[in-house]
Design an enzyme around this catalytic site. Structure first.
Site, mmCIF file in Angstrom:
data_model
loop_
_atom_site.group_PDB
_atom_site.id
_atom_site.type_symbol
_atom_site.label_atom_id
_atom_site.label_comp_id
_atom_site.label_asym_id
_atom_site.label_seq_id
_atom_site.Cartn_x
_atom_site.Cartn_y
_atom_site.Cartn_z
ATOM 1 N N LEU A 670 0.850 -1.188 0.000
ATOM 2 C CA LEU A 670 0.000 0.000 0.000
ATOM 3 C C LEU A 670 0.886 1.237 0.000
ATOM 4 C CD1 LEU A 670 -3.086 0.789 0.277
ATOM 5 C CD2 LEU A 670 -2.582 1.162 2.685
ATOM 6 N N ASP A 835 -4.594 -2.732 10.823
ATOM 7 C CA ASP A 835 -3.817 -3.893 11.253
ATOM 8 C C ASP A 835 -4.396 -4.483 12.538
ATOM 9 O OD1 ASP A 835 -3.221 -1.629 12.653
ATOM 10 O OD2 ASP A 835 -1.050 -1.792 12.470
#
Length: 921
Positions: A670, A835
């Site tokens: 990303l 996350d």
């Protein structure tokens, strides 16, 4: 005479007749003199000059010699002559060196020519060997195909048989009660390869459509529009669905009218085979009006059934549709801990047998059933429960009379008391919720019982069902004993003892399983409709539709810049990390067990809790998922990887081994407008073994620079454009990801190749877990009574950051399509915590902590632009995220672990104050 001669000469040699001769003589004398003079000048003068030069310096004063011969050293004393001498000497030396080098090069060229000739011969021999090997391989493949053809029959898609519209070749069973799939369902309309097409009638096209509850009709239509199985082509449909309830009392049609309207459906085909009649209930007092209607071979799905009406394995008991047009608010759902609540159990209800019910209609089942009604234990239940309440041994709350007007109910059924919000508040304080089945055992299930079950599961009160004859919703596919206690009524005196004997761990497991069942099958209209379709599809053994993958919109980019190799990243010493793939990328094998279904596998996966069985898609377990077609056709599945015959030493390093000796992984990176950092990170992947491809998720609305030259790292680089800037894009199941293993990595993370390969090997041994490098943990803040996110060095961890971690693509589907939307919304709101959300999800499903590899705790990127994690509010937001996620899940799913996997090939570095940490190798 002289005078005379002179005179004669002056006079031109004329006179006395001798003038011409004199002239000739005079000319000769001048020529001779001139020649002699020239001879003397040219011959004698050089001789004289030479003599002079050689004798003039014979004087004693040597210092006055100018032209005399001198030695070389004396001549070089002159400045300009010295320079010339030096140049001469230098040139001479260079010439000698060049000559020596030329001789050496000639010698080397001769040797290299010999080697070239030898290499040419070796190449020719290798080509011949390669050609022979190709021939052997071709012959082997041909032999293999011949053997396979001999042992396997040739298969082709079956011819689809579609009966005519008015086909009525099936003889009707003697009684509608005898209907089962084998005698009331036309399998020819549902081939294995059909995809299970479903046609839904539009209720507004029929008179009874105006009598339907508006909320239920609206929710049902919204669900139908988004379902993957619904088709508009009725001629190819496998199942036909018609919604007939819940109906509103004032405008409810008569049973005969409804029966005529059903039989007039265009695809009813005289007996209604392959039809499903759905009667959803939003209220506990929903009437069972279908029992007075002849439904032929049509299946029925509703919340109320009598024993004489219910056909096991054919009809479906559905849950009530409470949240018709709204999603459940997870913040209002109480947490699953503490395990014990104020009341051990509670019950509120009133038994009213005089209310009008559908059983008092024209053709009641009482008139059709012979024999006496079974014994009624309700009086004994009331006496026993009151005695428990009066004993004060435990806090219990039982009320058998409603304070306000009770809800309408069927005869012998316990009516609900009060409003829904009041009942939920009591259940939030109850560890167990009693559900007393109707006294008439011929009523196998009622809308009131399903409503009590729904409310108990919603707020985490463990259902205790008194009456083993009850048919709970979806009971043929859900193992209810994992989430509820089903106790025969004669054991009412033992209920108190039984409830007190259950341990806290078992209580929490049952509560968690109940929450899972409620979220999956009960909570929304999509879940209810999808579960009904999944039951029918699984019964007739048709595989689920493949799960939707996220289409990757590629951003065109130029590549070709040869990527260098960072010595710090790829210098592995003598280690052989594995082969760099030179062939086209090798995708993970597709999931091919769609048609090999067994009853055991279906039952096991349908009843799976959020635990191991729920995770491993060996079998069609999509019924446990609300979108109905979750993972069966997703293309990948978990396969435990063992050690295998991996050899030792170099053999082990050079091959993955295990049960899947050939496997690759995909890097998902990303990034957001950090082109230089991104290019450096991509170059560091050059030469990485077992790398399939790199998917760069371009999270910025601004496209990359047109003149940006992307590195050539030997594998494809796919730059994917996203619809919006969201950290959730990191976990989208992109269709370009063709491997089971995904390495999620930040664009500024520095990982050596040996570290990545070690992480990949560890993940292959624990494919259902997150395997990564930076570890974090959660902690309980006693003063504030809340959870905290902690990134300090510790011997214990509960999370592994996905900025550098391996996980299975399966979790990308779960994160994007199954995980509650509220979590993804919070990630977008804070631009943080994705996350943590992934760690919550995996720990919730597996009940296992992640695995940390190597001693890395952080990643340093010198010169990189500032990242989001450097913001002062970063940790504060993560504290909020953890507490919000706990509210959504109802408990803290993260698990602590002191386990860390290190390789003996690494040199572990630990802080001096952490040397007492245990290390597992």
């Amino acid at each position: 005479e002289l005078m005379t001669g002179y005179t004669m000469l002056r006079n031109g040699g004329v006179g006395n007749g001798g003038q011409p001769w004199v002239l000739r003589w005079s000319s000769r004398i001048r020529l001779t003199w001139l020649s002699f003079t020239l001879f003397v000048i040219l011959v004698f003068f050089p001789l004289i000059a030479h003599y002079y030069l050689t004798t003039i310096d014979d004087a004693d004063d040597a210092g006055k010699r100018i032209f005399g011969p001198r030695t070389g050293n004396e001549l070089c004393e002159v400045k300009h002559v010295q320079d010339l001498c030096r140049i001469r000497e230098s040139v001479s030396e260079e010439l000698l060196q060049l000559e020596a080098k030329r001789q050496e090069l000639n010698s080397e060229i001769a040797k290299l020519n010999l080697k070239i000739e030898a290499c040419k011969k070796s190449i020719e021999n290798a080509k011949q060997d390669l050609l022979q090997l190709k021939n052997v391989i071709s012959q082997t493949e041909h032999s293999y195909k011949e053997l396979m053809a001999q042992n396997q029959p040739k298969l082709s898609l079956p011819i689809r048989l579609l009966p005519d519209k008015d086909d009525a070749t099936f003889p009707l069973p003697k009684s509608n009660r005898n209907c089962r799939l084998h005698n009331c369902f036309d399998y020819s309309r549902c081939p294995l390869t059909s995809g299970f097409p479903v046609y839904v009638y539009n209720s507004d096209d029929y008179p009874f459509g105006s009598s339907l509850d508006p909320l239920i009709k609206q929710a049902f239509e919204a669900t139908v529009r988004t379902n993957v199985y619904v088709t508009e082509n009725a001629n190819i449909a496998c199942v036909y669905i018609i919604l007939v309830g819940e109906m509103q009392e004032p405008v409810m049609p008569k049973p005969t009218e409804l029966e005529q309207q059903l039989h007039s459906l265009p695809y009813w085909r005289t007996d209604g085979h392959n039809h499903l009649i759905i009667n959803l209930s939003r209220k506990s007092e929903t009437q069972n009006f279908i029992y007075n209607i002849s439904t032929g071979r049509a299946m029925i799905a509703q919340s109320t059934f009598y024993d004489a009406q219910y056909r096991p394995g054919f009809d479906i008991v559905v849950s009530p549709l409470v949240h018709a047009m709204s999603e459940p608010n997870f913040l209002e759902i109480p947490p699953q801990v503490p395990v014990k609540r104020k009341y051990l159990f509670s019950f509120q209800g009133e038994k009213i047998e005089s209310l009008r019910s559908s059983l008092q209609e024209v053709r009641s089942f009482e008139e059709e059933i012979e024999g006496n009604a079974p014994a009624d234990y309700d009086d004994r239940i009331i006496t026993t429960l009151k005695a428990v309440q009066d004993s004060k041994l435990d806090f219990v709350l039982v009320e058998f009379t409603c304070k306000n007007q009770p809800k309408a109910s069927l005869p012998t059924e316990w009516a609900l008391c009060g409003e829904r919000d009041d009942r939920l508040e009591l259940l939030k304080l109850s560890t167990f919720a009693l559900i007393i089945t109707p006294g008439d055992t011929r009523l196998v299930i009622s809308a009131g019982c399903t409503m009590r079950l729904f409310e108990a599961l919603e707020v985490g009160a463990i259902p205790v069902v008194l009456g083993e004859q009850v048919q709970l919703p979806y009971n043929d596919v859900i193992r209810w004993n994992e989430a509820a206690l089903i106790i025969p009524k004669p054991r009412i005196t033992e209920v108190h003892f039984l409830l007190r004997s259950i341990s806290d761990n078992d209580l929490l497991a049952m509560r968690r399983q109940g929450r899972f069942l409620w979220e999956t099958y009960f909570s929304t209209s999509d879940n209810v409709f999808s579960t009904v379709l999944a039951i029918i599809r699984t019964r007739i053994q048709i595989p689920a539709a493949p799960i939707r993958e996220e289409p990757a919109v590629e951003i065109p980019h130029r590549s070709g810049k040869a990527a260098g190799t960072d010595p710090n990243m790829a210098d592995n010493g003598d280690l052989d990390l594995g082969p760099v793939e030179t062939e086209p990328p090798y995708a993970s094998p597709k999931y091919l067990r769609n048609f090999t279904l067994t009853a055991m596998d279906i039952y096991r996966n349908w009843n799976s809790a959020p635990g191991p069985f729920h995770l491993f898609p060996y079998t069609p377990f999509d019924p446990v998922l609300p979108s109905e077609a979750k993972f069966l056709g997703s293309g990948t599945g978990f396969r435990p990887i063992g050690g295998g015959a991996g050899g030792s030493g170099k053999e082990f390093q050079a091959a993955l081994g295990g049960n899947v000796p050939r496997e690759q992984f995909t890097v998902v990176m990303l990034t957001y407008e950090r082109e230089e950092v991104l290019m450096n990170s991509l170059e560091r992947l050059n030469g990485l073994p077992y790398l399939n491809k790199v998917v760069v998720v371009w999270n910025s609305p601004k496209l990359p620079s047109e003149d940006l030259l992307w590195p050539d790292i030997g594998v494809p680089i796919m730059v994917v454009r996203t619809e919006k800037n969201s950290l959730n894009n990191r976990f989208l199941p992109w269709d370009e990801i063709e491997t089971e293993a995904i390495l999620s990595i930040d664009d500024d993370a520095h990982l050596r190749h040996d570290e990545i390969m070690f992480g990949f090997r560890v993940w292959r041994e624990a494919r259902d877990r997150i395997v990564g490098f930076p570890g974090r943990y959660h902690a309980w803040d006693i003063p504030h009574q809340s959870w905290l996110y902690n990134s300090n060095y510790s011997c214990e961890l509960s999370m592994v950051l996905t900025g550098a971690a391996f996980f299975h693509k399966y979790y990308a589907y779960l994160y994007s399509y199954v995980m509650p939307q509220a979590i993804r919304d919070m990630v977008d709101e804070y631009i943080n915590c994705e996350d943590i959300a992934m760690n919550f999800l995996v720990s919730h499903l597996t009940r296992k902590p992640p695995i940390k590899v190597t001693s890395r705790w952080t990643f340093r990127c010198p010169g990189c632009p500032q990242a989001l994690s450097h913001d002062d509010s970063h940790f504060h937001e993560r504290h909020k995220c953890i507490n919000f996620f706990v509210k959504v899940y109802g408990y803290m799913p993260l698990l602590y672990t002191q386990f860390r996997v290190d390789s003996v090939l690494f040199k572990t570095r630990l802080p001096h104050d952490k040397t007492k940490c245990f290390k597992f190798i």
